[in-house]
Design an enzyme around this catalytic site. Structure first.
Site, PDB file in Angstrom:
ATOM      1  N   LYS A 130      -1.486   4.665  10.668  1.00 41.00           N
ATOM      2  CA  LYS A 130      -1.327   4.055   9.344  1.00 41.00           C
ATOM      3  C   LYS A 130      -0.124   4.692   8.678  1.00 41.00           C
ATOM      4  CE  LYS A 130      -3.612   1.061   6.780  1.00 41.00           C
ATOM      5  NZ  LYS A 130      -4.574   0.013   7.142  1.00 41.00           N
ATOM      6  N   ASP A 155      -0.623  -4.026   4.718  1.00 43.28           N
ATOM      7  CA  ASP A 155      -1.841  -3.528   4.054  1.00 43.28           C
ATOM      8  C   ASP A 155      -1.573  -3.752   2.563  1.00 43.28           C
ATOM      9  OD1 ASP A 155      -4.443  -1.834   4.751  1.00 43.28           O
ATOM     10  OD2 ASP A 155      -3.664  -0.968   2.920  1.00 43.28           O
TER      11      ASP A 155
HETATM   12  P1  NDP Z   1      -3.095  -6.915  -1.158  1.00 42.58           P
HETATM   13  O1  NDP Z   1      -2.012  -6.028  -1.634  1.00 42.58           O
HETATM   14  O2  NDP Z   1      -2.765  -8.267  -0.662  1.00 42.58           O
HETATM   15  O3  NDP Z   1      -4.202  -7.097  -2.305  1.00 42.58           O
HETATM   16  C1  NDP Z   1      -4.847  -5.997  -2.854  1.00 42.58           C
HETATM   17  C2  NDP Z   1      -5.768  -6.486  -3.947  1.00 42.58           C
HETATM   18  O4  NDP Z   1      -6.601  -5.413  -4.376  1.00 42.58           O
HETATM   19  C3  NDP Z   1      -5.026  -6.938  -5.171  1.00 42.58           C
HETATM   20  O5  NDP Z   1      -5.777  -7.916  -5.848  1.00 42.58           O
HETATM   21  C4  NDP Z   1      -4.935  -5.659  -5.992  1.00 42.58           C
HETATM   22  O6  NDP Z   1      -4.742  -5.843  -7.365  1.00 42.58           O
HETATM   23  C5  NDP Z   1      -6.284  -5.047  -5.717  1.00 42.58           C
HETATM   24  N1  NDP Z   1      -6.187  -3.590  -5.814  1.00 42.58           N
HETATM   25  C6  NDP Z   1      -5.332  -2.779  -5.172  1.00 42.58           C
HETATM   26  N2  NDP Z   1      -5.502  -1.506  -5.534  1.00 42.58           N
HETATM   27  C7  NDP Z   1      -6.481  -1.530  -6.440  1.00 42.58           C
HETATM   28  C8  NDP Z   1      -7.108  -0.522  -7.184  1.00 42.58           C
HETATM   29  N3  NDP Z   1      -6.741   0.771  -7.062  1.00 42.58           N
HETATM   30  N4  NDP Z   1      -8.110  -0.904  -8.016  1.00 42.58           N
HETATM   31  C9  NDP Z   1      -8.461  -2.207  -8.143  1.00 42.58           C
HETATM   32  N5  NDP Z   1      -7.896  -3.208  -7.460  1.00 42.58           N
HETATM   33  C10 NDP Z   1      -6.923  -2.869  -6.625  1.00 42.58           C
HETATM   34  O7  NDP Z   1      -3.881  -6.074  -0.055  1.00 42.58           O
HETATM   35  P2  NDP Z   1      -4.878  -6.593   1.079  1.00 42.58           P
HETATM   36  O8  NDP Z   1      -5.654  -7.754   0.596  1.00 42.58           O
HETATM   37  O9  NDP Z   1      -4.121  -6.691   2.327  1.00 42.58           O
HETATM   38  O10 NDP Z   1      -5.842  -5.332   1.237  1.00 42.58           O
HETATM   39  C11 NDP Z   1      -7.058  -5.192   0.504  1.00 42.58           C
HETATM   40  C12 NDP Z   1      -7.963  -4.194   1.220  1.00 42.58           C
HETATM   41  O11 NDP Z   1      -8.254  -4.680   2.539  1.00 42.58           O
HETATM   42  C13 NDP Z   1      -7.392  -2.802   1.430  1.00 42.58           C
HETATM   43  O12 NDP Z   1      -8.445  -1.857   1.396  1.00 42.58           O
HETATM   44  C14 NDP Z   1      -6.824  -2.850   2.848  1.00 42.58           C
HETATM   45  O13 NDP Z   1      -6.720  -1.574   3.423  1.00 42.58           O
HETATM   46  C15 NDP Z   1      -7.890  -3.697   3.514  1.00 42.58           C
HETATM   47  N6  NDP Z   1      -7.531  -4.382   4.752  1.00 42.58           N
HETATM   48  C16 NDP Z   1      -6.433  -5.193   4.820  1.00 42.58           C
HETATM   49  C17 NDP Z   1      -6.146  -5.857   5.997  1.00 42.58           C
HETATM   50  C18 NDP Z   1      -5.018  -6.830   6.116  1.00 42.58           C
HETATM   51  O14 NDP Z   1      -4.893  -7.462   7.174  1.00 42.58           O
HETATM   52  N7  NDP Z   1      -4.208  -7.041   5.084  1.00 42.58           N
HETATM   53  C19 NDP Z   1      -6.947  -5.665   7.198  1.00 42.58           C
HETATM   54  C20 NDP Z   1      -8.123  -4.848   6.994  1.00 42.58           C
HETATM   55  C21 NDP Z   1      -8.369  -4.225   5.818  1.00 42.58           C
HETATM   56  P3  NDP Z   1      -3.312  -5.528  -8.029  1.00 42.58           P
HETATM   57  O15 NDP Z   1      -2.480  -6.736  -7.734  1.00 42.58           O
HETATM   58  O16 NDP Z   1      -3.600  -5.356  -9.471  1.00 42.58           O
HETATM   59  O17 NDP Z   1      -2.794  -4.283  -7.398  1.00 42.58           O
HETATM   60  O1  2IT Z   2      -6.615  -1.998   7.760  1.00 43.62           O
HETATM   61  C1  2IT Z   2      -6.187  -2.790   8.627  1.00 43.62           C
HETATM   62  O2  2IT Z   2      -6.838  -3.024   9.652  1.00 43.62           O
HETATM   63  C2  2IT Z   2      -4.904  -3.457   8.393  1.00 43.62           C
HETATM   64  N1  2IT Z   2      -4.305  -3.251   7.341  1.00 43.62           N
HETATM   65  C3  2IT Z   2      -4.315  -4.342   9.453  1.00 43.62           C
HETATM   66  C4  2IT Z   2      -3.561  -3.532  10.466  1.00 43.62           C
HETATM   67  C5  2IT Z   2      -2.804  -4.322  11.500  1.00 43.62           C
HETATM   68  O3  2IT Z   2      -2.139  -3.648  12.301  1.00 43.62           O
HETATM   69  O4  2IT Z   2      -2.854  -5.550  11.534  1.00 43.62           O
END
Ligand code: NDP
Ligand code: 2IT
Length: 449
Positions: A129, A169
């Site tokens: 990561k 992420d």
């Molecule tokens: P994005 O940046 O697309 O979206 C994040 C969302 O969460 C936004 O709505 C953001 O709001 C909110 N957010 C972020 N930080 C905070 C905080 N400290 N408190 C409250 N709300 C918050 O990220 P993703 O959707 O990609 O990721 C979301 C979660 O999913 C993370 O935990 C990530 O690690 C996990 N994840 C992502 C994957 C992927 O493929 N993208 C895969 C597996 C897990 P704001 O706009 O106000 O910051």
């Molecule tokens: O937390 C996760 O699994 C991700 N942000 C996706 C990682 C990836 O390599 O697609």
């Protein structure tokens, strides 16, 4: 049992002693190690080979300076990181997070989770990561591009299609991956498409990667509900977040006939009794890069509430935390249970605190842990790597069909090991044991490295 419990406690003490300020990392290590005690009992060779002590130490951690110039001509300096945690079963694989809260503890927790999550997918990927304390909020495209170029100018020497393959992420989506890939290609002068995943579909990205984490979460949750004879159709769902994971979790939940009544960002949440209008959310977040508050302006029945924690006080059958770590604490878990929640599916990484998970389990709430339930994103990244290797692009249906099958396998293997080693409904233990065994066995085969 006492012997192995003590061994795990000794390793947890070691983690705390070495890095006393890394609370997020301590918590994720604790979650994994305490649940694998029954497996350690049956496999004393892991202790002899000091597998736990090796797993908790990253193979390599890189930190670097990221200097860039903003639109006003002012010089900005951020800190960049890549944590290369474990490469036993494949090249390091895992996302990049750009958020002001990023520090080594958060990235080590995410990298540690990623090792086991990636093992669960059944695909050949190790865990890593990275990211930066850069805040993309309010920055122009030009500023984001300059930052990404500077970040990649250093990262380029540490990654490669067979070495380490980053993706998105929090704060890193299609736009950032485009700029990162452009700079990598320019420096290397080589079209190494498989060095990053989450690419645009016109330059070797996979169809369905954008949707994969959210869709995969719903496939997992549906498996978990089906096994109990619960139909997701007609259920009320509370979702947090409005980014990549939340958006496509809402989309798939709606397709499956559930009613999603909330979404949020770091400022607050919206509650729409008619069900969230996802086109409006996509327009606000993906096109305008705005705030979720704007939703209420065009949806008179919807309410906007400041503060994101209140979302867990909304009555629902299913809760899907899809924003960030530790967003459901014990108090929020109690509110959900008091309001009759039946199932919790973690879309974000470690969104529930350890005491919240314990509370859900004590109250027999069906609980889908992050490293199993959100593995669809990285699994589809591995499918993108496969497509890049064969220089072909599969159809959306092909990728989505494979994703569905992978999520079913993850559910079944976690369930099987929960039944064999723990409470039959304890998917936290089941997933951890499945993944730990796979990584540990390969580490044993590779010898002391
Ligand atoms: P994005 O940046 O697309 O979206 C994040 C969302 O969460 C936004 O709505 C953001 O709001 C909110 N957010 C972020 N930080 C905070 C905080 N400290 N408190 C409250 N709300 C918050 O990220 P993703 O959707 O990609 O990721 C979301 C979660 O999913 C993370 O935990 C990530 O690690 C996990 N994840 C992502 C994957 C992927 O493929 N993208 C895969 C597996 C897990 P704001 O706009 O106000 O910051
Ligand atoms: O937390 C996760 O699994 C991700 N942000 C996706 C990682 C990836 O390599 O697609």
């Amino acid at each position: 049992m006492a012997d192995m419990k003590q061994y795990v406690q000794d390793v947890l003490d070691l983690v705390k002693k070495r890095d006393p300020d890394q609370e997020e990392f301590h918590n994720t290590v604790k979650e994994v190690l305490t649940t694998v005690v029954p497996l350690l009992e049956k496999n004393p060779q892991y202790k002899e080979a000091k597998i736990l002590e090796r797993m908790i130490e990253a193979e390599r951690i890189i930190t670097f300076r990221v200097p860039w110039q903003d639109d006003k001509g002012e010089i900005q300096i951020n800190r960049g990181y890549r944590v290369q945690m474990n490469s036993a079963i494949g090249p390091y694989k895992g996302g990049l997070r750009f958020h002001p809260s990023v520090n080594l503890s958060i990235l080590k927790f995410l990298a540690f989770e990623q090792v086991f999550k990636n093992a669960l997918t059944g695909l050949p990927i190790g865990g890593g990561k990275g990211g930066s304390d850069f805040d993309p909020k309010g920055k122009s495209d030009n500023e984001v591009m300059h930052f990404c170029q500077s970040f990649m100018t250093e990262l380029v020497r540490h990654i490669g299609p067979n070495v380490d393959v980053p993706a998105g992420d929090i704060g890193v989506g299609g736009r950032e991956i485009g700029y990162l890939f452009g700079q990598y290609k320019r420096i290397r002068d080589s079209y190494d498409a498989g060095v990053l995943t989450g690419k645009g579909v016109d330059y070797w990205g996979s169809l369905a990667r954008t949707e994969a984490t959210g869709y995969g979460l719903l496939y997992f949750v549906k498996n978990m509900l089906d096994a109990k004879g619960i139909d997701i159709k007609g259920k009320t769902v509370v979702v947090s977040g409005s980014g990549n994971v939340a958006t496509y979790a809402i989309e798939k939940a709606q397709t499956l006939g559930a009613k999603v009544v909330t979404c949020s960002d770091s400022n607050g949440y919206v509650y729409d009794p008619d069900g969230i209008d996802l086109d409006a959310v996509k327009e606000i977040k993906q096109v305008r890069r705005g705030r979720i508050k704007e939703y209420a302006a065009t949806h008179p029945k919807a309410e906007y509430h400041e503060g994101c924690k209140g979302v867990w006080t909304v009555k629902c059958d299913i809760a899907l935390p899809c924003a960030t770590q530790s967003e459901i604490d014990l108090e929020s878990a109690k509110a959900l249970v008091a309001n009759g929640v039946q199932a919790v599916g973690e879309g974000a990484n470690m969104p529930s605190t350890l005491d919240a998970i314990a509370y859900f389990q004590q109250n027999k709430i069906l609980f889908a842990p992050a490293k199993a339930a959100n593995a669809g994103g990285v699994a589809t990244s591995a499918l993108e790597m496969a497509q890049n290797s064969e220089r072909l692009q599969w159809t959306f249906e092909e990728v989505d069909g494979r994703l569905n099958g992978i999520m079913k396998n993850i559910y079944e293997s976690a369930k099987k090991n929960a039944e064999a080693y723990a409470d039959p409904d304890d998917l936290v233990a089941g997933a951890n044991i499945t993944a730990f065994k796979k990584v540990a066995d390969v580490m044993m085969v590779h010898g002391l490295v």
